[in-house]
Design a protein around this motif. Structure first.
Motif, short mmCIF file in Angstrom:
data_model
loop_
_atom_site.label_atom_id
_atom_site.label_comp_id
_atom_site.label_asym_id
_atom_site.label_seq_id
_atom_site.Cartn_x
_atom_site.Cartn_y
_atom_site.Cartn_z
N VAL A 1 0.84 -1.20 0.00
CA VAL A 1 0.00 0.00 0.00
C VAL A 1 0.88 1.25 0.00
CG1 VAL A 1 -1.67 1.34 1.33
CG2 VAL A 1 -1.96 -1.13 1.11
N ALA A 2 1.94 1.21 0.81
CA ALA A 2 2.87 2.34 0.84
C ALA A 2 3.52 2.54 -0.52
CB ALA A 2 3.94 2.10 1.90
N SER A 3 3.84 1.44 -1.19
CA SER A 3 4.44 1.52 -2.52
C SER A 3 3.47 2.14 -3.53
CB SER A 3 4.85 0.12 -2.99
OG SER A 3 5.30 0.15 -4.33
N LEU A 4 2.21 1.69 -3.46
CA LEU A 4 1.20 2.20 -4.39
C LEU A 4 1.02 3.71 -4.25
CD1 LEU A 4 -2.21 0.54 -5.13
CD2 LEU A 4 -2.11 2.96 -4.57
N TYR A 5 0.86 4.16 -3.03
CA TYR A 5 0.68 5.60 -2.83
C TYR A 5 1.95 6.38 -3.15
CZ TYR A 5 -3.99 5.09 -0.91
OH TYR A 5 -5.33 4.83 -0.76
N SER A 6 3.10 5.78 -2.88
CA SER A 6 4.36 6.43 -3.25
C SER A 6 4.45 6.60 -4.76
CB SER A 6 5.55 5.60 -2.74
OG SER A 6 5.58 5.57 -1.33
N ASN A 7 4.02 5.56 -5.50
CA ASN A 7 4.03 5.64 -6.95
C ASN A 7 3.10 6.75 -7.45
OD1 ASN A 7 5.78 3.47 -7.08
ND2 ASN A 7 4.17 1.95 -7.43
N ARG A 8 1.95 6.88 -6.80
CA ARG A 8 1.02 7.93 -7.20
C ARG A 8 1.59 9.32 -6.92
NH1 ARG A 8 -4.88 7.47 -7.67
NH2 ARG A 8 -5.26 5.45 -8.64
N VAL A 9 2.25 9.47 -5.80
CA VAL A 9 2.88 10.76 -5.49
C VAL A 9 3.94 11.09 -6.53
CG1 VAL A 9 4.38 11.97 -3.85
CG2 VAL A 9 2.42 10.67 -3.01
N GLY B 1 -11.09 -9.46 3.12
CA GLY B 1 -10.19 -8.83 4.07
C GLY B 1 -8.85 -8.41 3.50
N ARG B 2 -8.66 -8.66 2.22
CA ARG B 2 -7.42 -8.27 1.55
C ARG B 2 -7.74 -7.38 0.34
NH1 ARG B 2 -2.96 -11.34 3.10
NH2 ARG B 2 -3.45 -12.99 4.59
N HIS B 3 -6.70 -7.09 -0.46
CA HIS B 3 -6.89 -6.22 -1.61
C HIS B 3 -6.28 -6.85 -2.86
CE1 HIS B 3 -7.23 -3.39 1.79
NE2 HIS B 3 -8.06 -2.73 1.00
N THR B 4 -6.82 -6.44 -4.00
CA THR B 4 -6.27 -6.82 -5.29
C THR B 4 -5.52 -5.60 -5.84
OG1 THR B 4 -8.06 -8.38 -5.75
CG2 THR B 4 -6.76 -7.60 -7.63
N PHE B 5 -4.24 -5.76 -6.11
CA PHE B 5 -3.41 -4.66 -6.58
C PHE B 5 -3.22 -4.78 -8.09
CE2 PHE B 5 -2.46 -5.21 -2.15
CZ PHE B 5 -2.22 -3.94 -1.66
N THR B 6 -3.32 -3.65 -8.79
CA THR B 6 -3.21 -3.66 -10.24
C THR B 6 -2.37 -2.49 -10.73
OG1 THR B 6 -5.33 -2.50 -10.34
CG2 THR B 6 -5.37 -4.88 -10.66
N HIS B 7 -1.95 -2.60 -12.01
CA HIS B 7 -1.05 -1.59 -12.59
C HIS B 7 -1.77 -0.53 -13.42
CE1 HIS B 7 1.43 -5.25 -11.99
NE2 HIS B 7 2.37 -4.38 -11.65
N THR B 8 -2.87 -0.94 -14.07
CA THR B 8 -3.54 -0.03 -15.00
C THR B 8 -5.01 0.17 -14.61
OG1 THR B 8 -4.33 -1.78 -16.49
CG2 THR B 8 -2.08 -0.93 -16.84
N ALA B 9 -5.59 1.21 -15.17
CA ALA B 9 -7.00 1.52 -14.90
C ALA B 9 -7.90 0.38 -15.40
CB ALA B 9 -7.38 2.84 -15.55
N ASP B 10 -7.55 -0.21 -16.54
CA ASP B 10 -8.35 -1.31 -17.08
C ASP B 10 -8.32 -2.51 -16.13
OD1 ASP B 10 -9.13 0.07 -19.30
OD2 ASP B 10 -7.58 -0.77 -20.62
N GLU B 11 -7.14 -2.85 -15.64
CA GLU B 11 -7.02 -3.96 -14.69
C GLU B 11 -7.82 -3.65 -13.42
OE1 GLU B 11 -2.52 -5.57 -15.81
OE2 GLU B 11 -2.82 -4.20 -14.13
N HIS B 12 -7.76 -2.40 -13.00
CA HIS B 12 -8.49 -1.98 -11.80
C HIS B 12 -9.99 -2.13 -11.99
CE1 HIS B 12 -9.44 0.17 -8.16
NE2 HIS B 12 -10.05 1.15 -8.82
#
Length: 239
Positions: free
Chosen positions: A128-136, A211-222
């Motif tokens: 999660v930290a990585s994902l938000y770091s990437n967005r920043v 209780g978990r999350h699915t992580f994706t790279h692109t908007a389509d995958e999301h």
């Protein structure tokens, strides 16, 4: 210290207890992710403490269990909690991973406070930290629901589309980058995740309903992951 003496104890028993007995230890616990207003209320509600305190700065308290003595000043207990946070950060900041998205300690605590509220799954925190770091780094909106919850008065509730339109600097659906400050007091695990995120290219995630999350790279995958989640919910309703 404070000692427990039996009724009618003799002078020798009292003296022996004071010299060799166990001191009564009292504790107050600040859970991970507790906002500062609740830290304030927790300390003020402890009737064995004395004195007044202000609401501490958000993100300044390190969640943990702290001991105190009967009659101790609340300000002294709060000072220990804040010193624990400062000491941890002073030691951890120089050991942070290279090229992380934050360039100062305050922003690291802010990021950690979001991670704290986004997942309670230990293995997901660094992702999660990585994902938000990437967005920043990419100049994207964080679109972090916990920041919206922070500006909505009252108890946490389900978010509606109108909530995402609130004009507030903490609204990460409207303003890019991190919010102006932390939204709670993050624990050690969330702080460690913010300072040492795993290296990924994830930009999106959604609850998987378990209780978990699915992580994706692109908007389509999301969008596909969101559709799968909706189908799973419909199936559960029919069962």
């Amino acid at each position: 210290g404070e000692f427990l003496l039996p009724g009618g104890a003799s002078s020798s028993t009292i003296l022996d207890t004071l010299q060799h007995g166990e001191v009564i230890r009292r504790f107050v616990t600040i859970p991970e992710g507790m906002p500062s207003i609740l830290v304030y209320e927790t300390l003020m509600a402890e009737d064995l403490l004395t004195g007044e305190i202000p609401v501490p700065k958000e993100g300044s308290v390190l969640p943990d269990t702290y001991d105190f003595e009967r009659g101790e000043d609340r300000a002294a207990v709060l000072a220990r909690m804040q010193a624990a946070m400062r000491n941890y950060l002073a030691e951890a900041w120089p050991k942070r991973a290279k090229d992380i998205a934050v360039d100062n300690i305050d922003d690291a605590v802010t990021l950690a406070s979001i991670v704290e509220k986004e997942t309670g799954v230990p293995k997901e925190r660094r992702m999660v930290a990585s994902l938000y770091s990437n967005r920043v780094k990419d100049g994207m909106l964080l679109q972090a629901d916990p920041t919206i919850q922070y500006i909505i008065p009252g108890k946490p509730r389900r978010l509606f589309n109108k909530d995402l339109e609130v004009d507030d600097p903490y609204n990460t659906y409207k303003y890019k980058g991190l919010p102006p400050g932390p939204i709670n007091n993050p624990g050690l695990a969330a702080l460690e995740a913010a300072l040492n995120p795993v290296e990924t290219e994830y930009l999106y995630f959604v609850s998987n309903g378990e209780g978990r999350h699915t992580f994706t790279h692109t908007a389509d995958e999301h969008n596909q992951a969101k559709l799968k989640m909706k189908q799973k919910r419909r199936k559960k309703r029919k069962m």
